[in-house]
Write an enzyme that holds these catalytic residues in place. Structure first.
Site, short mmCIF file in Angstrom:
data_model
loop_
_atom_site.label_atom_id
_atom_site.label_comp_id
_atom_site.label_asym_id
_atom_site.label_seq_id
_atom_site.Cartn_x
_atom_site.Cartn_y
_atom_site.Cartn_z
N ILE A 75 -2.78 -0.39 -2.12
CA ILE A 75 -3.68 0.10 -3.16
C ILE A 75 -3.10 1.37 -3.76
O ILE A 75 -2.78 2.33 -3.04
CB ILE A 75 -5.10 0.34 -2.60
N ALA A 120 -1.57 6.53 -2.78
CA ALA A 120 -1.57 5.09 -2.49
C ALA A 120 -1.75 4.91 -0.99
O ALA A 120 -1.66 5.89 -0.22
CB ALA A 120 -0.26 4.45 -2.95
N LYS A 121 -2.01 3.73 -0.55
CA LYS A 121 -2.09 3.44 0.88
C LYS A 121 -1.94 1.94 1.07
O LYS A 121 -2.29 1.17 0.18
CB LYS A 121 -3.45 3.89 1.44
N GLY A 122 -1.44 1.54 2.22
CA GLY A 122 -1.29 0.12 2.49
C GLY A 122 -1.66 -0.20 3.93
O GLY A 122 -1.77 0.70 4.77
#
Ligand code: NAD
Length: 431
Positions: A75, A120-122
């Site tokens: 995201i 962001a992050k995943g």
């Protein structure tokens, strides 16, 4: 898709627990900052809403020959100030709301420390302890392939997070490099030194926490020397902290890890604790320490409390009986809403996570900058720049807190949101 009031579109789907939804917590914080800054409603909506929510199926062939399909996300919350930045976590409890909330936290964190990144992050919903090493590698490479079009040194730069480490980053970097046909060291940070990593990355978060702790005490007119501190967590952040704070003259009088808590009123010797931990794999059993129930760690008489383990640990009850008057949030999200309210009533000052633990992302920025330059900095250059960046972020948020007359947390979020709002406004609306 659910909204969060008005027309804000959010990434959340099925909420299992309306009471603690990390995404709603972030939305509330950003909207409060927007009101404080008197931002236009449409601008707040733009800042809240993630730019891109990517959900991918990650099929993995297990060693048994069977195929298992996992779900992953990346995201990108905001890229108005620079490429997305944020970790990748592998955990069975990962879900879209959590990743969305963490991506927004990253947008704010990078803006608070004023580095040229967005957020962001995943994550992949998987219990990595159930995978063999080769299954973990196949999962990592397939997930990297699935998100490959959306990441890159000038787009979005992942890093380690829960259950991902330098090895996982190496596999991601290699996969992307194979796809692109050339080495792409700058596509992830947190890599080993031999393949584009940097000296100083390990321990950088603890350096930032130390700067925030010492600066808070000094700004309150207190001499840090001799002040007592308790630390929850003795991992990548907590362990270096014991040494760093002791070196600066503070007394670490209590430490906890997952196996229990210890109290040492005279102050812990970092070298003895490091050796004890190597032998026993826990802080419990440190010579001469009193054993304390883990939930009573923050009751130990102290001046500063540092949660450096889990989220949500400073509840109403914990805040009510806490001895310290200063909390420095090394962990992400350690304080609940109720805990925060009690701390306010009791005049306990909390240095918020988005500022206190941002030394790690600053180190990642330095690693990426060195990869782009193809030039390794001297350790002293790295250390000096880290200290300068953290000190100036702390000083700015402290000044804004006084200027706006709000809590430390609200001031930090508003500083971040103000910078994102400025970038968004200057860039204007495409097309
Ligand atoms: P880690 O896994 O290295 O260490 C976690 C520590 O917490 C361990 O000592 C573990 O025993 C302890 N712990 C776990 N459950 C506990 C419990 N119930 N009671 C007491 N202790 C418990 O993790 P880390 O990298 O040190 O991260 C700690 C926190 O800091 C996390 O919230 C993380 O999100 C945050 N953080 C870490 C970094 C970083 O650079 N590593 C950067 C920013 C934020």
């Amino acid at each position: 898709m659910k909204g969060t009031g008005d027309n804000v579109v959010t990434p959340q789907g099925n909420l299992s627990d309306e009471d603690f939804n990390p995404w709603l917590r972030v939305v509330d914080l950003i909207e409060r900052a927007g009101s404080l800054l008197e931002l236009d409603r449409g601008l707040i909506q733009r800042i809240v809403t993630p730019e891109r929510v990517l959900e991918v199926a990650v099929p993995v062939r297990k060693d048994s020959g069977d195929i298992e399909v996992y779900t992953g996300w990346r995201i990108q919350h905001d890229t108005s100030r620079g490429p997305g930045k944020g970790g990748i976590r592998f955990h069975q409890s990962v879900n879209r709301d959590e990743i969305a909330a963490l991506s927004a936290d990253m947008s704010i964190k990078t803006a608070v420390v004023n580095i040229p990144y967005g957020g962001a992050k995943g994550g992949v919903k998987v219990d990595p302890t159930e995978l063999s090493r080769s299954e973990l590698e196949r999962l990592t490479r397939r997930y990297a392939f699935d998100i490959a079009q959306f990441i890159g040194p000038d787009r979005d730069i992942p890093a380690p997070d829960i259950n991902t480490d330098t090895q996982v980053m190496s596999w991601i970097m290699d996969t992307i490099s194979m796809l692109r046909g050339h080495n792409s060291f700058g596509v992830v940070t947190g890599k080993p030194l031999a393949i584009g990593g940097t000296l100083g990355h390990a321990g950088a978060t603890s350096v930032g926490v130390t700067i925030c702790t010492l600066s808070t005490l000094r700004n309150l007119g207190e001499d840090p020397v001799g002040k007592r501190v308790v630390i929850q967590g003795y991992g990548k952040v907590g362990a270096p902290l014991v040494r760093l704070l002791t070196d600066r003259g503070m007394k670490v009088v209590g430490v906890a890890d997952i196996k229990g808590a210890i109290s040492v009123p005279g102050g812990i010797d970092p070298a003895i604790l490091e050796q004890h931990f190597l032998d026993a794999h826990t802080v419990v059993g440190y010579p001469g320490a009193d054993v304390v129930p883990a939930e009573k760690l923050f009751d130990i008489p102290s001046d500063v409390a540092i949660p450096a383990a889990l989220g949500g640990v400073i509840t109403e009850a914990v805040a009510n009986s806490m001895a310290a008057k200063i909390v420095v949030e090394a962990a992400n999200g350690p304080t609940t809403g109720e805990g925060s309210a009690v701390m306010k009533e009791r005049n306990i000052i909390a240095v918020p996570d988005v500022l206190a633990n941002s030394g790690g992302v600053v180190a990642s920025y330095f690693e990426w900058a060195q990869d782009l330059q193809g030039f390794l900095w001297e350790p002293e250059v790295f250390a000096r720049r880290l200290e300068q960046t953290m000190q100036s972020a702390f000083d700015h948020v402290w000044a804004k807190r006084l200027q706006w007359g709000v809590s430390f947390r609200d001031a930090a979020i508003a500083v971040g949101v103000e910078r994102i709002a400025e970038a968004t406004t200057l860039r204007g609306l495409f097309p």
